[in-house]
Write a protein that holds these residues in place. Structure first.
Motif, PDB file in Angstrom:
ATOM      1  N   TRP A   1     -10.096  -1.177  -9.183  1.00 47.58           N
ATOM      2  CA  TRP A   1     -11.115  -1.199  -7.537  1.00 47.58           C
ATOM      3  C   TRP A   1     -10.253  -1.271  -6.637  1.00 47.58           C
ATOM      4  CZ3 TRP A   1     -15.966  -0.408  -6.875  1.00 47.58           C
ATOM      5  CH2 TRP A   1     -17.087  -0.815  -7.444  1.00 47.58           C
ATOM      6  N   VAL A   2      -9.142  -0.697  -6.501  1.00 46.92           N
ATOM      7  CA  VAL A   2      -8.130  -0.817  -5.281  1.00 46.92           C
ATOM      8  C   VAL A   2      -8.399   0.530  -5.730  1.00 46.92           C
ATOM      9  CG1 VAL A   2      -5.749  -1.180  -4.176  1.00 46.92           C
ATOM     10  CG2 VAL A   2      -7.861  -2.939  -4.556  1.00 46.92           C
TER      11      VAL A   2
ATOM     12  N   GLN B   1       0.377  -1.324   0.211  1.00 47.25           N
ATOM     13  CA  GLN B   1      -0.105   0.171  -0.084  1.00 47.25           C
ATOM     14  C   GLN B   1       0.915   1.594  -0.039  1.00 47.25           C
ATOM     15  OE1 GLN B   1      -2.721  -0.639   4.055  1.00 47.25           O
ATOM     16  NE2 GLN B   1      -4.292  -0.431   2.387  1.00 47.25           N
TER      17      GLN B   1
ATOM     18  N   THR C   1     -11.046   3.604  -5.826  1.00 42.69           N
ATOM     19  CA  THR C   1     -11.369   3.540  -4.334  1.00 42.69           C
ATOM     20  C   THR C   1      -9.923   4.680  -3.924  1.00 42.69           C
ATOM     21  OG1 THR C   1     -11.876   1.774  -4.123  1.00 42.69           O
ATOM     22  CG2 THR C   1     -11.649   3.234  -2.255  1.00 42.69           C
ATOM     23  N   THR C   2      -9.497   4.276  -3.410  1.00 35.76           N
ATOM     24  CA  THR C   2      -7.680   5.161  -3.329  1.00 35.76           C
ATOM     25  C   THR C   2      -7.917   6.910  -3.677  1.00 35.76           C
ATOM     26  OG1 THR C   2      -6.464   3.267  -3.086  1.00 35.76           O
ATOM     27  CG2 THR C   2      -5.113   5.875  -3.309  1.00 35.76           C
TER      28      THR C   2
END
Length: 533
Positions: A516-517, A432, A520-521
């Motif tokens: 998606w990741v 991340q 969203t971030t």
């Protein structure tokens, strides 16, 4: 006792010449000066013996104070003595003393006993005194003890001072319990000035109340073998507590006090500035300070088990601008401050600072204090990970409009938290951080989306998937197809029209998950920007 209207002393007193001069000066309200004119021999702290021509008995002084003769017509009686040697114990405990009292350059053979007595004004200036015992003393005006040397402590427990208490340049040594000044529960209606004072033992001000300011400018508190040099929990100061430097009159560090009771001499170390110095621990827990607590130029010399404790204090401004303590700890747990004025060079290093629950609103750095050093300051206060100091710093930065720095602080919090996680969570945290910086740098997520879009476009240009239903698929466009896979919400009518297989199927799945990741971030980062969080 004298008869009404009779100004002569009782015959059985058999006054000496010095006592007779004092008696007459009392009736006139004038000063009885017993100096001989030699500065060395007149010094009450010197080694020269004082002869009988300067001796007055404490019982005669007490008689004048408690039941003295009437004043001369047109005069006001007052006890003003200079250069006297007062023998035996001066004891007026429980008495009411109406005349003005000022004893200057005097020596006392024994302690001064004043418990539960009441004075208008009492001034002992530049005197040598074995001990001052004055618990529950009450004065309507001032209590002054400037430039005195007290050899076995001062006790002012539960005393009430009607105006000012002055201890400038006083030297106080400890009593049998190791305390230099015992003033628990004392009330001073106006200022307590103890500038350039020397205290050898514990100075105790537990539960004391100061009506205006408490000044310890340039003082030296020394109790290296005890737990604390200053013990003042639940101290209330309506304005400012000064633990700062003092110096010559007209210097930048001088106070507003004026001679003969103010600071009028060069500091003992021969400089224009004398720092406040505390050798031993200091406790100000649960204190209330109406304007500020000022540590500018202060020096703390502590052992490893000693503390500068500011637990749960409340003040509009804390000025932490002294020297960095080399040992011991600075404790700010639970403190509440509006403005924190500080220097990076003033704070102790790792393990020397505790500030769990420390709340402040505005940071006012003095000098160079970049964000990197501020993060080191927080890390020094949290040997074990705690989120509160990071969140408090971020809140303060956001309040002043420094949103970018606030996000850096919260990113540092996540990195610090990652160190406490198990291996799998730590690996996910590294991913991340590397890809999207935990969402605190949304621009990085947008860059990754652009890179994946480019890679997906190239891949599907070389390996286009067949249509899901022949004759119903839209014209093939690898750019729109890769973008449709990456964007999880927007439908470009491309993703559902084609049927990837084999490696293309895995590539499509990776793009969908990554989309998606990352999306969203980006959305979370944009939301924080809009909400200034």
């Amino acid at each position: 006792m004298t008869e009404p209207g009779d100004g002569d002393a009782p015959a059985d007193l058999q006054l000496t010449s010095a006592e007779w001069s004092m008696w007459q000066a009392f009736r006139n309200g004038s000063t009885c000066d017993l100096h001989i004119g030699d500065p060395a021999r007149d010094d009450p702290h010197g080694q020269h013996l004082w002869g009988p021509e300067r001796r007055v008995r404490a019982r005669v002084v007490a008689l004048l104070l408690l039941d003295g003769p009437p004043p001369q017509p047109g005069r006001v009686s007052a006890l003003k003595i200079t250069g006297a040697y007062i023998t035996d114990t001066l004891d007026v405990a429980g008495g009411t003393i109406k005349p003005f009292v000022e004893l200057r350059d005097c020596r006392f053979e024994a302690e001064v006993v004043l418990p539960e007595s009441r004075f208008t004004t009492l001034r002992l200036v530049n005197c040598a005194i074995p001990r001052v015992e004055a618990a529950r003393l009450h004065t309507e005006g001032d209590l002054h003890l400037p430039r005195c040397v007290v050899h076995s402590g001062i006790r002012l427990t539960d005393a009430h001072i009607g105006t000012d208490l002055m201890l400038n340049q006083t030297v106080v040594h400890k009593d049998r319990q190791g305390r230099s000044i015992m003033a628990d529960g004392m009330t001073v209606a106006q200022d307590l000035q103890a500038e350039m004072m020397e205290s050898y033992g514990e100075l105790s001000l537990r539960g004391a109340t100061i009506g205006v300011s408490l000044s310890l400018r340039g003082s030296r508190l020394s109790n290296p073998f005890g737990r604390r040099a200053l013990n003042a929990p639940q101290l209330t100061v309506e304005r400012t507590l000064y633990l700062t430097a003092a110096g010559l009159a007209n210097s930048p560090f001088s106070s507003s006090a004026t001679p003969p009771y103010g600071i009028a001499h060069t500091p003992s170390r021969g400089t224009r500035m004398q720092r406040f110095e505390c050798e031993g621990g200091m406790r100000l827990d649960d204190g209330r300070f109406g304007d500020a607590v000022d540590f500018e130029h202060a020096r703390f010399i502590m052992e490893s088990d000693q503390e500068l404790s500011l637990r749960r204090i409340q003040t509009p401004e804390l000025r932490f601008l002294g020297e960095r303590p080399q040992r011991g700890r600075v404790i700010l747990s639970g403190a509440r401050v509006v403005n924190l004025v500080d220097k990076s060079a003033s704070w102790p290093g790792l393990g020397g600072l505790w500030m769990a629950g420390f709340a402040y609103e505005t940071l006012i750095p003095r000098g160079h204090f970049p964000l990197a050093l501020r993060l080191q300051w927080v890390a020094a206060a949290t040997p074990e990970y705690a989120p509160e100091p990071y969140e408090m710093l971020a809140t303060s930065l956001r309040t002043t409009g420094e949103d970018s720095d606030a996000r850096e602080v919260l990113l540092a919090k996540q990195r610090r938290r990652r160190e406490t996680l198990p291996l799998a969570a730590k690996a996910w945290g590294f991913l991340q951080d590397w890809t999207v910086a935990y969402g605190y740098r949304p621009g990085r997520a947008a860059v990754w989306m652009a890179i994946l879009w480019a890679i997906g476009t190239i891949y599907f240009s070389m390996s286009p998937p067949p249509p899901l239903k022949a004759g119903e698929a839209p014209p093939w466009n690898p750019y729109l197809y890769a973008l449709d896979l990456l964007l999880p919400v927007i439908d470009l009518n491309q993703g559902a029209a084609w049927k990837p297989g084999g490696g293309a199927q895995w590539a499509a799945a990776i793009l969908i998950l990554a989309g998606w990741v990352l999306a969203t971030t980006v959305a979370a980062g944009a939301s924080r920007l809009l909400r200034r969080q």
